[in-house]
Design an enzyme around this catalytic site. Sequence first.
Site, PDB file in Angstrom:
ATOM      1  N   HIS A  66      15.658  29.010  21.079  1.00  0.00           N
ATOM      2  CA  HIS A  66      16.912  29.326  21.776  1.00  0.00           C
ATOM      3  C   HIS A  66      16.753  29.330  23.296  1.00  0.00           C
ATOM      4  CE1 HIS A  66      15.519  33.656  21.796  1.00  0.00           C
ATOM      5  NE2 HIS A  66      16.122  33.625  22.963  1.00  0.00           N
ATOM      6  N   ASP A  96      13.202  29.812  14.989  1.00  0.00           N
ATOM      7  CA  ASP A  96      13.441  29.984  16.428  1.00  0.00           C
ATOM      8  C   ASP A  96      12.167  29.770  17.250  1.00  0.00           C
ATOM      9  OD1 ASP A  96      15.001  30.350  18.662  1.00  0.00           O
ATOM     10  OD2 ASP A  96      14.814  32.533  18.665  1.00  0.00           O
ATOM     11  N   SER A 108      11.952  36.531  25.716  1.00  0.00           N
ATOM     12  CA  SER A 108      12.016  35.588  24.590  1.00  0.00           C
ATOM     13  C   SER A 108      10.943  34.512  24.704  1.00  0.00           C
ATOM     14  CB  SER A 108      13.386  34.915  24.544  1.00  0.00           C
ATOM     15  OG  SER A 108      14.341  35.747  23.962  1.00  0.00           O
TER      16      SER A 108
END
Length: 521
Positions: free
Chosen positions: A163, A193, A266
């Site tokens: 993402h 992901d 992230s």
Amino acid sequence: MIDNQNDLTNTSDAQSRLRRKGGRSRRASVLLGAVALGAVTVAGLAQGTLLPPYNQAVAATAAGNPAAVQPSFADVVAKVKPAVVSVRVKVAEAAPAESSFSGDESGFPPGSPMERFFRRFGENAPNGAPGGERRGPGPKRFGEAQGSGFFVTSDGYIVTNNHVVEKGTKVEVTTDDGRTLAAKVVGVDPKTDLALLKTEEKGPFPAVPFAKETPRIGDWVIAVGNPFGLGGTVTAGIVSARGRDIGAGPYDDFLQIDAPVNRGNSGGPTFNLAGEVVGVNTAIASPSGGSVGIAFAVPSETAGKVIAEIQDHGSVKRGFLGVQIQPVTLDIAEGIGLDKAQGALIARVEEGSPGGKAGLKTGDAITALNGKPVKDARDLSRAVAMLDPGATAELSVYRSGKTETVKVKLGSMPGEKTAAAGPGSPADLGKLGLALAPAEEVRGMEGKGVAIVGVEPGSQAEEKGLRAGDVIAEAGGQKVSTPQDVASAIEKSRKEGRKAVLLQLASPQGGRFLALTLPTG
């Protein structure tokens, strides 16, 4: 709220609230904390139940060294921090369809009388078009996403989240020593992901390994990343839980950690005290958008296998059983005679599937896979997906009041079939400046074809207008559904003596053709 953390947010309000706190209450809190720590230490000494690294700390305190009460992570951090990078991604945003005028450009609030005046008569009306209307599409706008990543090989392979890079047109990484390096997307796996990047800059780079053992609940962990754009940030905590399903994908199996993880973390790593990566930070649960001590990381056993598959094949190959399953509830267990509500009940068997060929039937309850108990339907899905296509799975099946053993030769997950890379194929795609994946695997895309998930900056693909998010419907006059199909079309065009390969691109606005010069050598 489950929040993927690749945005930069404003923390000034929180900082001002902290400044308004009185010094007196702060001193009281510190004193209470000291008293609580002393109580725990005394209790531990009396019962002999303290766990490392506090055993050594307590011993040091008894020897007259109170400063050693708190453990230090400095040695581990010094070892792993150089391998962690900040990831910056240039993202193309949708251009306005007709008008480029906005209230912000005039300095007046949207909808106000002065804003309407400038919209009608201002300088923003191009070519004398009334009302500020733009004839044709507006200019492409770009934003920026930020995340984290880490080197897993000394020659420049970097792990991050899908993402973070999925809509990017340009990717750069900043190393711990301040260097900014261009990177390209090698491949992505939206279902977990994860994404793999590669920098072409010369190494060697400091790399960190994936842990081979799953951490225990309560083990210390250290998170390193780029929260709020502040690269090289280190936080510590413990593993709070394992096997979390947060609804992010079909194979959710997250570690939950309480080390502070925020937007921008992230794709960054969570380490154990041996300096091994136990998880890839992916999401947080937060009502405010900031850390409240609940963060989720893809465990190393999943991340290590997925990244290895992407590095070797460009995408992920997963085992396929070909049955539709559901959880075994208490009512269902009682209805079929199982002792407890555990396992996965087959609701439908696809015709011609590996499970159908092996004799699986609707109503069977799968209770174990290769000797390991199956907790529920999701547990079975994850376990099968982790096996390679072509592998033989041994299933314990509860049927008509007794347990039978069924052996199934697994197939390949539809839409994820990727042939072994032929000589020159990956290099050809790389020379064209393209990173590809089956369109049906890419989040937010529908239909058939091969999605472009990365375009190398400065490549002929970028120069000719290809962007991440474009879909290749045909290559060299052949319909394509996998990156290998595109590579095969390139090879066929070369054998036919052609100097370029013709691509047909599909989009909601219609199709178009584009030719790329074939790589030589």
